[in-house]
Design an enzyme around this catalytic site. Structure first.
Site, mmCIF file in Angstrom:
data_model
loop_
_atom_site.group_PDB
_atom_site.id
_atom_site.type_symbol
_atom_site.label_atom_id
_atom_site.label_comp_id
_atom_site.label_asym_id
_atom_site.label_seq_id
_atom_site.Cartn_x
_atom_site.Cartn_y
_atom_site.Cartn_z
ATOM 1 N N ARG A 93 40.551 11.190 18.487
ATOM 2 C CA ARG A 93 41.943 10.742 18.383
ATOM 3 C C ARG A 93 42.338 10.516 16.919
ATOM 4 O O ARG A 93 43.428 10.898 16.499
ATOM 5 C CB ARG A 93 42.165 9.460 19.196
ATOM 6 C CG ARG A 93 41.891 9.577 20.682
ATOM 7 C CD ARG A 93 42.822 10.466 21.421
ATOM 8 N NE ARG A 93 44.159 9.906 21.491
ATOM 9 C CZ ARG A 93 45.172 10.486 22.104
ATOM 10 N NH1 ARG A 93 44.998 11.651 22.700
ATOM 11 N NH2 ARG A 93 46.344 9.930 22.126
ATOM 12 N N HIS B 61 44.738 19.009 21.883
ATOM 13 C CA HIS B 61 44.797 17.896 22.832
ATOM 14 C C HIS B 61 43.438 17.224 22.823
ATOM 15 O O HIS B 61 42.403 17.898 22.758
ATOM 16 C CB HIS B 61 45.085 18.401 24.250
ATOM 17 C CG HIS B 61 44.772 17.392 25.310
ATOM 18 N ND1 HIS B 61 45.660 16.410 25.683
ATOM 19 C CD2 HIS B 61 43.637 17.186 26.047
ATOM 20 C CE1 HIS B 61 45.100 15.655 26.615
ATOM 21 N NE2 HIS B 61 43.879 16.098 26.851
ATOM 22 N N TYR C 184 48.279 17.943 33.259
ATOM 23 C CA TYR C 184 49.407 17.170 32.723
ATOM 24 C C TYR C 184 50.168 16.407 33.807
ATOM 25 O O TYR C 184 51.340 16.070 33.628
ATOM 26 C CB TYR C 184 50.363 18.093 31.962
ATOM 27 C CG TYR C 184 49.811 18.555 30.635
ATOM 28 C CD1 TYR C 184 49.566 17.643 29.611
ATOM 29 C CD2 TYR C 184 49.549 19.898 30.388
ATOM 30 C CE1 TYR C 184 49.064 18.058 28.387
ATOM 31 C CE2 TYR C 184 49.053 20.324 29.167
ATOM 32 C CZ TYR C 184 48.809 19.395 28.176
ATOM 33 O OH TYR C 184 48.319 19.809 26.957
ATOM 34 N N PHE D 270 60.310 17.021 29.415
ATOM 35 C CA PHE D 270 59.574 18.063 28.705
ATOM 36 C C PHE D 270 58.466 18.718 29.549
ATOM 37 O O PHE D 270 57.798 19.644 29.085
ATOM 38 C CB PHE D 270 58.944 17.491 27.425
ATOM 39 C CG PHE D 270 58.001 16.337 27.672
ATOM 40 C CD1 PHE D 270 56.671 16.559 27.994
ATOM 41 C CD2 PHE D 270 58.456 15.026 27.592
ATOM 42 C CE1 PHE D 270 55.803 15.504 28.228
ATOM 43 C CE2 PHE D 270 57.589 13.954 27.823
ATOM 44 C CZ PHE D 270 56.258 14.208 28.145
ATOM 45 N N ARG E 168 46.631 17.459 13.317
ATOM 46 C CA ARG E 168 48.054 17.679 13.588
ATOM 47 C C ARG E 168 48.889 17.594 12.316
ATOM 48 O O ARG E 168 49.869 18.311 12.174
ATOM 49 C CB ARG E 168 48.547 16.683 14.630
ATOM 50 C CG ARG E 168 47.969 16.951 16.020
ATOM 51 C CD ARG E 168 48.283 15.826 16.967
ATOM 52 N NE ARG E 168 47.876 16.104 18.336
ATOM 53 C CZ ARG E 168 47.667 15.177 19.237
ATOM 54 N NH1 ARG E 168 47.835 13.888 18.937
ATOM 55 N NH2 ARG E 168 47.305 15.501 20.461
#
Length: 138
Positions: A85, A115, A49, A57, A102
């Site tokens: 995606r 992810h 990340y 965040f 999601r």
């Protein structure tokens, strides 16, 4: 054939949704060419990340992704990045369409269950974080 990285995140693992997420992607015609269950350590999480470092965040994201085991999987197929995606849906489950991973399974933007790499370049970089080339089958 394209390859892309998918992570089944801690909230999905804790709720027993890994099989559901993986099977949704397989039903799209994507094939698993590498799979690994791991408890991501902080160093790997920070490398994965890194683009978000400095954002408000970031530290919570690191705490979350290291909070329980995840599944790292490499999927291969035509347009794999785009297909994953689309199957995942919007990053915010509240905005994700029903029928997407999601939209159906995510809890909130910080716990969105999955992810997926956002480009071919990112996919290759992320795959190398979790797998050696010899780990990948074609």
């Amino acid at each position: 054939m394209e390859r892309t990285l998918v992570l089944v995140k801690p909230d999905a693992m804790e709720r027993g949704l890994a099989g559901e997420i993986i099977s949704r992607l397989e039903r799209l015609g994507l094939r698993i060419v590498a799979l690994r269950l791991l408890h991501m350590d902080e160093a790997l999480a920070r490398r994965h990340y890194a683009e978000h470092e400095g954002k408000p965040f970031f530290e919570e994201l690191i705490r979350y992704i290291t909070s329980s085991p995840v599944i790292a999987a490499v999927f291969q197929g035509d347009n794999a990045v785009k297909m994953v995606r689309q199957a995942m849906g919007d990053i915010d489950p509240a905005r994700a369409m029903p029928g997407t991973i999601r939209g159906d399974l995510g809890i909130d933007i910080g716990h969105n269950s999955v992810h997926g790499s956002d480009s071919l370049e990112t996919a290759e970089k992320e795959i190398r974080l979790f797998f050696d080339e010899g780990d990948l089958f074609s």
